[in-house]
Write a protein that holds these residues in place. Structure first.
Motif, PDB file in Angstrom:
ATOM      1  N   TYR A  31      47.169  35.767  43.341  1.00 26.86           N
ATOM      2  CA  TYR A  31      45.950  35.720  42.485  1.00 26.86           C
ATOM      3  C   TYR A  31      46.223  35.854  40.944  1.00 26.86           C
ATOM      4  N   GLY A  32      47.682  35.491  40.638  1.00 34.96           N
ATOM      5  CA  GLY A  32      47.826  35.414  39.343  1.00 34.96           C
ATOM      6  C   GLY A  32      48.275  36.729  38.656  1.00 34.96           C
ATOM      7  N   SER A  33      49.002  36.572  37.545  1.00 30.69           N
ATOM      8  CA  SER A  33      49.498  37.560  36.694  1.00 30.69           C
ATOM      9  C   SER A  33      48.284  38.325  35.707  1.00 30.69           C
ATOM     10  N   ASN A  34      47.351  37.563  35.448  1.00 30.10           N
ATOM     11  CA  ASN A  34      46.509  37.898  34.575  1.00 30.10           C
ATOM     12  C   ASN A  34      45.129  38.526  35.225  1.00 30.10           C
ATOM     13  N   THR A  35      44.847  38.321  36.687  1.00 30.12           N
ATOM     14  CA  THR A  35      43.734  38.638  37.137  1.00 30.12           C
ATOM     15  C   THR A  35      43.339  40.312  37.130  1.00 30.12           C
ATOM     16  N   THR A  36      42.428  40.703  36.708  1.00 31.13           N
ATOM     17  CA  THR A  36      42.025  42.252  36.439  1.00 31.13           C
ATOM     18  C   THR A  36      41.260  42.655  37.749  1.00 31.13           C
ATOM     19  N   LEU A  37      41.185  44.095  38.007  1.00 23.87           N
ATOM     20  CA  LEU A  37      40.569  44.652  38.937  1.00 23.87           C
ATOM     21  C   LEU A  37      38.907  44.201  39.020  1.00 23.87           C
ATOM     22  N   ARG A  38      38.484  44.244  37.509  1.00 22.19           N
ATOM     23  CA  ARG A  38      37.212  43.864  37.344  1.00 22.19           C
ATOM     24  C   ARG A  38      36.755  42.352  37.825  1.00 22.19           C
ATOM     25  N   GLN A  39      37.673  41.724  37.664  1.00 19.72           N
ATOM     26  CA  GLN A  39      37.573  40.017  37.833  1.00 19.72           C
ATOM     27  C   GLN A  39      37.462  40.049  39.291  1.00 19.72           C
TER      28      GLN A  39
END
Length: 118
Positions: A31-39
């Motif tokens: 999912y990538g290193s920048n994906t957040t829980l909110r996203q």
């Protein structure tokens, strides 16, 4: 319900926390290193991997919030990673479906009963 402003006090994890930090290196790779829980909760409805992440994140939040939820937090993380490690679309879809059932209360647990945060 998790994205509604009046329920923000129920988040036991920071919504801006990275998916890789919460679910581990397999999730970060996928999912990538920048994906957040909110996203992750706003994930694409047509993509099985995004559905797995969205429902897995929802299940994780539900597991932290309700003692009656069918999964414990470690179970959610383990199941999501197992589906990713398996690599088959069938396992991804099955894990996502199990999370969907658990999140909706179809797995023998109760659904979330949020009240408005004060």
């Amino acid at each position: 319900m998790w994205m509604m402003g009046q329920h923000r006090c129920y988040w036991m994890l920071d919504p801006e926390q990275k998916v890789g930090l919460v679910f581990g290196p397999l999730a970060e790779t996928k999912y990538g290193s920048n994906t957040t829980l909110r996203q992750s909760i706003n994930g694409n409805l047509g993509d099985p991997y995004q559905t797995l992440l969205r429902e897995g994140t929802t299940a994780l939040l539900n597991s932290y919030t309700s003692t009656q939820f069918v999964y414990q937090p470690v179970d959610v993380v383990r199941r999501l990673n197992w589906a990713l490690a398996d690599g088959s679309m069938q396992q991804v879809l099955m894990a996502a479906l199990r999370f969907i059932k658990a999140n909706s209360g179809q797995a023998g647990n109760t659904t979330c009963k949020f009240s408005v945060c004060t």
